[in-house]
Design an enzyme around this catalytic site. Structure first.
Site, PDB file in Angstrom:
ATOM      1  N   GLU A   1     -14.909 -18.104  29.499  1.00  0.00           N
ATOM      2  CA  GLU A   1     -15.676 -18.792  30.543  1.00  0.00           C
ATOM      3  C   GLU A   1     -16.708 -19.746  29.973  1.00  0.00           C
ATOM      4  O   GLU A   1     -17.064 -20.727  30.628  1.00  0.00           O
ATOM      5  CB  GLU A   1     -16.306 -17.810  31.526  1.00  0.00           C
ATOM      6  CG  GLU A   1     -17.365 -16.906  30.963  1.00  0.00           C
ATOM      7  CD  GLU A   1     -17.905 -15.906  31.987  1.00  0.00           C
ATOM      8  OE1 GLU A   1     -17.972 -16.244  33.169  1.00  0.00           O
ATOM      9  OE2 GLU A   1     -18.262 -14.792  31.589  1.00  0.00           O
TER      10      GLU A   1
ATOM     11  N   GLY B   1     -18.947 -20.449  52.415  1.00  0.00           N
ATOM     12  CA  GLY B   1     -17.856 -19.592  52.869  1.00  0.00           C
ATOM     13  C   GLY B   1     -16.630 -20.428  53.204  1.00  0.00           C
ATOM     14  O   GLY B   1     -16.525 -21.581  52.787  1.00  0.00           O
TER      15      GLY B   1
ATOM     16  N   HIS C   1       3.027  -4.088  20.293  1.00  0.00           N
ATOM     17  CA  HIS C   1       4.042  -4.106  21.352  1.00  0.00           C
ATOM     18  C   HIS C   1       4.248  -5.505  21.920  1.00  0.00           C
ATOM     19  O   HIS C   1       4.808  -5.648  22.995  1.00  0.00           O
ATOM     20  CB  HIS C   1       3.671  -3.116  22.457  1.00  0.00           C
ATOM     21  CG  HIS C   1       3.585  -1.702  21.957  1.00  0.00           C
ATOM     22  ND1 HIS C   1       4.694  -0.975  21.598  1.00  0.00           N
ATOM     23  CD2 HIS C   1       2.509  -0.912  21.703  1.00  0.00           C
ATOM     24  CE1 HIS C   1       4.306   0.216  21.157  1.00  0.00           C
ATOM     25  NE2 HIS C   1       2.997   0.279  21.205  1.00  0.00           N
TER      26      HIS C   1
ATOM     27  N   TRP D   1     -19.947 -25.188  45.735  1.00  0.00           N
ATOM     28  CA  TRP D   1     -18.792 -24.805  44.910  1.00  0.00           C
ATOM     29  C   TRP D   1     -17.593 -25.112  45.788  1.00  0.00           C
ATOM     30  O   TRP D   1     -17.387 -24.477  46.817  1.00  0.00           O
ATOM     31  CB  TRP D   1     -18.863 -23.328  44.545  1.00  0.00           C
ATOM     32  CG  TRP D   1     -17.832 -22.916  43.556  1.00  0.00           C
ATOM     33  CD1 TRP D   1     -17.904 -23.037  42.195  1.00  0.00           C
ATOM     34  CD2 TRP D   1     -16.558 -22.314  43.838  1.00  0.00           C
ATOM     35  NE1 TRP D   1     -16.750 -22.547  41.617  1.00  0.00           N
ATOM     36  CE2 TRP D   1     -15.908 -22.099  42.597  1.00  0.00           C
ATOM     37  CE3 TRP D   1     -15.901 -21.938  45.008  1.00  0.00           C
ATOM     38  CZ2 TRP D   1     -14.647 -21.530  42.502  1.00  0.00           C
ATOM     39  CZ3 TRP D   1     -14.646 -21.368  44.913  1.00  0.00           C
ATOM     40  CH2 TRP D   1     -14.032 -21.170  43.672  1.00  0.00           C
TER      41      TRP D   1
ATOM     42  N   LYS E   1     -21.711 -18.280  40.327  1.00  0.00           N
ATOM     43  CA  LYS E   1     -22.225 -16.941  40.033  1.00  0.00           C
ATOM     44  C   LYS E   1     -21.785 -15.910  41.068  1.00  0.00           C
ATOM     45  O   LYS E   1     -21.439 -14.796  40.735  1.00  0.00           O
ATOM     46  CB  LYS E   1     -23.749 -17.018  39.994  1.00  0.00           C
ATOM     47  CG  LYS E   1     -24.431 -15.726  39.662  1.00  0.00           C
ATOM     48  CD  LYS E   1     -24.456 -15.524  38.182  1.00  0.00           C
ATOM     49  CE  LYS E   1     -25.048 -14.190  37.781  1.00  0.00           C
ATOM     50  NZ  LYS E   1     -24.489 -13.755  36.495  1.00  0.00           N
TER      51      LYS E   1
ATOM     52  N   LYS F   1     -16.141 -13.575  28.084  1.00  0.00           N
ATOM     53  CA  LYS F   1     -17.316 -14.416  27.814  1.00  0.00           C
ATOM     54  C   LYS F   1     -16.886 -15.698  27.097  1.00  0.00           C
ATOM     55  O   LYS F   1     -17.360 -16.780  27.399  1.00  0.00           O
ATOM     56  CB  LYS F   1     -18.351 -13.677  26.949  1.00  0.00           C
ATOM     57  CG  LYS F   1     -19.090 -12.559  27.599  1.00  0.00           C
ATOM     58  CD  LYS F   1     -20.197 -12.983  28.547  1.00  0.00           C
ATOM     59  CE  LYS F   1     -19.750 -12.919  29.966  1.00  0.00           C
ATOM     60  NZ  LYS F   1     -19.794 -11.707  30.677  1.00  0.00           N
TER      61      LYS F   1
HETATM   62  C1  F6R Z   1     -18.383 -12.979  34.113  1.00  0.00           C
HETATM   63  C2  F6R Z   1     -18.880 -12.821  35.457  1.00  0.00           C
HETATM   64  C3  F6R Z   1     -17.921 -12.464  36.543  1.00  0.00           C
HETATM   65  C4  F6R Z   1     -18.558 -11.424  37.491  1.00  0.00           C
HETATM   66  C5  F6R Z   1     -17.627 -11.192  38.686  1.00  0.00           C
HETATM   67  C6  F6R Z   1     -18.183 -10.138  39.623  1.00  0.00           C
HETATM   68  O1  F6R Z   1     -19.392 -13.290  33.213  1.00  0.00           O
HETATM   69  O2  F6R Z   1     -20.041 -12.984  35.712  1.00  0.00           O
HETATM   70  O3  F6R Z   1     -16.722 -12.008  36.034  1.00  0.00           O
HETATM   71  O4  F6R Z   1     -18.772 -10.253  36.787  1.00  0.00           O
HETATM   72  O5  F6R Z   1     -17.470 -12.386  39.400  1.00  0.00           O
HETATM   73  O6  F6R Z   1     -19.424 -10.517  40.122  1.00  0.00           O
HETATM   74  P1  F6R Z   1     -20.380  -9.467  40.800  1.00  0.00           P
HETATM   75  O7  F6R Z   1     -20.819  -8.514  39.763  1.00  0.00           O
HETATM   76  O8  F6R Z   1     -21.514 -10.279  41.350  1.00  0.00           O
HETATM   77  O9  F6R Z   1     -19.586  -8.795  41.882  1.00  0.00           O
END
Ligand code: F6R
Length: 616
Positions: free
Chosen positions: A492, A102, A508, A75, A611, A489
């Site tokens: 994204e 990182g 408002h 990524w 993710k 949802k």
């Molecule tokens: C949306 C989604 C993200 C995660 C966010 C936090 O569908 O998956 O908004 O919820 O990046 O991720 P976690 O829960 O792994 O800290």
């Protein structure tokens, strides 16, 4: 962000590594690359784009056989998603190959230093500096790659998991971690490492959790772990409690569809073992200290994205049950605004991955202020639970689709259990009141199942509305975070303008967005709950309809009063008010998934996302 796999053993490393990358692709899909050692030569193949592109390259230009290898799915942070910037990066003398997850924050300074020493950097990445630095250290320490890694790590700032191969030492993989995920898989005559156990769970369920600032050295028969100073450290072994099939699509076209369908089971698993036979909440596993729970004066939830929406839902419940103030703070904002937290605060960090950097940094800030911390997390052994005073796992099983679904429902369940536990410990609810809520929770798996049986209508609507340019979501009370989640949802997955609003706030300002035919999805509160909420939302629906909106109501079975005000009604089972998010979110997940599919998007791997967001 970024998936990392390493293997050393008896098998063909390439097969193990590529299979591992396939399971980690959810962590990033800007490029993929592998390196193996064969007959004293480091062989690297890498390609921009998804893993499929790398596999195509490997078909056209195969790698030689090897039993040691590393792989990376990227990524992009520093440098665009090109072949050139793809990992592994190799030192000038082609001795060392490195993959990285990182951000090396002092990379510009290190790059300038290398340039001054005559090193030619060929990519725009921060990672490449680590490859060159290692190559320069290895001869200084007589070829001791682990020591070279420690020396390099002591100079790096930021967050990193680094994994290195040395062509001169074919049975060796060396890795280091600071603020980025890395787990070790323990095999027989073979060992693995990866960003996530999913990469090796088909080979072994025995794993080791690594701590901060540690270097791990893998050979086929041995694993040693030290800190960055070279001192041996203890690592915690754990057993992965799901098998490889849990991380497969299992007959579904998409991971997201599978994970939506798994929600009844996930909700049941999140409740399992936490309610005693005499209807009390038992959270002994969490290490939550009851005296601390009695002494706190407020609760602060820190989380990002979907997890923050789960926290917002929980706020309504926890405040209602405990009368303790609950603040929900986006983790990325928390530590930069001087928040008021201290020893009297219970800070709950909610995270599916347990690795989200914003949440981790917020958690550390809270700890520095003396706050008591509790993680609600799905990934066993990840950093956020490890650094929290207590942890409540959600047990949703692996969530592979980038868009969070079952994690959301189980985060709500876990946070509700914490709220009820607080009420129980502080003596704030009668036993029969707690029991009544527990009975409601107990019914939720079957209620969610009922929603799943009736999604055809929402799918049809998604297909019909796929050409819309914008969709608005309205809710009140717990329906408001559900509206936010529905909009997230859709953004994204369907890449369209979508906003969630508290229905009362529309007038408002946002009502100016309403024009003829704009779909407005309204999460309708139960008329049996607080009737006033139902009445108010009907007024809000009238306001948008009067301006031409197409209204889709998510309303409970039996709510006939809503019929005259909606163009379409999506029915969900009638449940108590605080349980509504658990049923009303599901059609919104299905809606986004179907609309993205209708638009031809990659639902499991939406563009620009990853993710596990391990950068700030
Ligand atoms: C949306 C989604 C993200 C995660 C966010 C936090 O569908 O998956 O908004 O919820 O990046 O991720 P976690 O829960 O792994 O800290």
């Amino acid at each position: 962000m970024c998936g990392i796999v390493g293997y050393v053993g008896q098998k063909q490393a390439l097969e193990v590594v590529v299979a591992g990358l396939r399971r980690l692709e959810y962590r990033g899909y800007d490029s993929a690359g592998v390196a193996v050692i064969s007959e004293g030569v480091l062989e690297v193949r890498k390609r921009a784009g998804k893993l499929a592109n790398l596999e195509e390259l490997l078909g056209a230009d195969p790698l030689p056989q090897s039993t040691t290898g590393i792989g990376h799915t990227r990524w992009a942070t520093h440098g665009g998603p090109t072949d050139h910037n793809a990992h592994p990066h190799v030192s000038e003398d082609t001795r060392i190959a490195v993959i990285h997850n990182g951000i090396i924050e002092n990379f510009a300074e290190l790059r300038d230093e290398l340039r001054a020493a005559g090193v030619q950097l060929t990519s725009e990445t921060d990672t490449e500096v680590a490859a060159h630095m290692l190559a320069r250290e290895v001869p200084i320490v007589d070829g001791d790659l682990p020591e070279a890694m420690r020396r390099v790590c002591r100079r790096l700032e930021g967050a990193f998991t680094l994994v290195a191969l040395d062509r001169e030492q074919p049975d060796l993989v060396v890795a280091a971690r600071r603020n980025s995920p890395l787990v070790v898989g323990v095999g027989e005559g073979e060992n693995f490492l990866a960003s996530d156990v999913a990469a090796f769970v088909e080979h072994t369920r025995h794993a080791l959790e690594l701590g901060q600032d540690q270097v791990v050295v893998l050979t086929p028969d041995d694993i040693t772990v030290t800190d960055f100073a070279g001192e041996p450290v203890e690592v915690r072994p754990f057993t992965v409690d799901w098998d490889a099939s849990a991380a497969e699509k299992g007959g579904y076209d998409l991971f997201m569809l599978k994970e939506i369908a798994e929600q009844p089971k996930a909700v049941a698993d999140a409740l399992r073992g936490r309610i005693s036979k005499d209807h009390r909440i038992q959270l002994d596993e969490t290490d939550l200290d009851e005296s601390v729970l009695r002494s706190i004066t407020k609760v602060v939830v820190i989380a990002c994205g979907t997890a923050a929406h789960a926290g917002m839902v929980a706020k309504y419940a926890i405040e209602h049950w405990t009368r303790l103030p609950v603040e929900v703070e986006l983790a990325s904002e928390f530590r930069y605004r001087d928040p008021i937290v201290g020893p009297d605060s219970l800070v709950i960090a909610i995270s599916q991955s347990g690795e989200t950097m914003d949440t981790l940094m917020a958690l550390r800030h809270a700890k520095e202020q003396g706050a008591r911390t509790l993680a609600i997390c799905n990934t066993v052994g990840s950093t956020i639970p490890r650094e929290s005073d207590a942890v409540l796992y959600t047990y949703a099983g692996p969530e592979i689709a980038v868009a969070s679904t079952k994690a959301f429902l189980t985060q709500i369940i876990a946070a509700y259990l914490v709220g009820l536990y607080l009420a129980q410990v502080r003596g704030l609810m009668f036993e029969d009141e707690i029991r009544a809520v527990l009975d409601e929770l107990d019914e939720m798996p079957s209620k969610v199942d009922l929603v799943l049986d009736t999604t055809e209508h929402v799918r049809e609507l998604a297909r019909e509305l796929a050409d819309s340019t914008s969709v608005l979501f309205l809710g009140r009370h717990v329906g408001f975070p559900v509206a936010l989640e529905g909009a997230l949802k859709l953004k994204e997955l369907a890449y369209m303008h979508a906003e969630g609003f508290p229905a009362g706030e529309l007038k408002h300002g946002p009502i100016a967005l309403i024009e003829e035919g704009v779909p407005v999805i309204v999460i309708v509160p139960s008329p049996r709950g607080r009737a006033v909420l139902h009445d108010k939302i009907v007024s809000n629906i009238q306001e948008v309809r009067a301006r031409g909106a197409l209204v889709i109501a998510i309303a409970e079975e039996g709510d006939e009063a809503i019929a005259p005000f909606a163009d379409h009604i999506v029915r969900v089972p009638a449940v108590p008010t605080l349980m509504q998010p658990l049923v009303s979110t599901v059609p919104l997940q299905v809606f986004a998934c179907e609309m993205a599919t209708a638009k031809g998007h990659d639902v499991d791997q939406p563009r620009n996302l990853a993710k596990s967001v391990t950068v700030e």
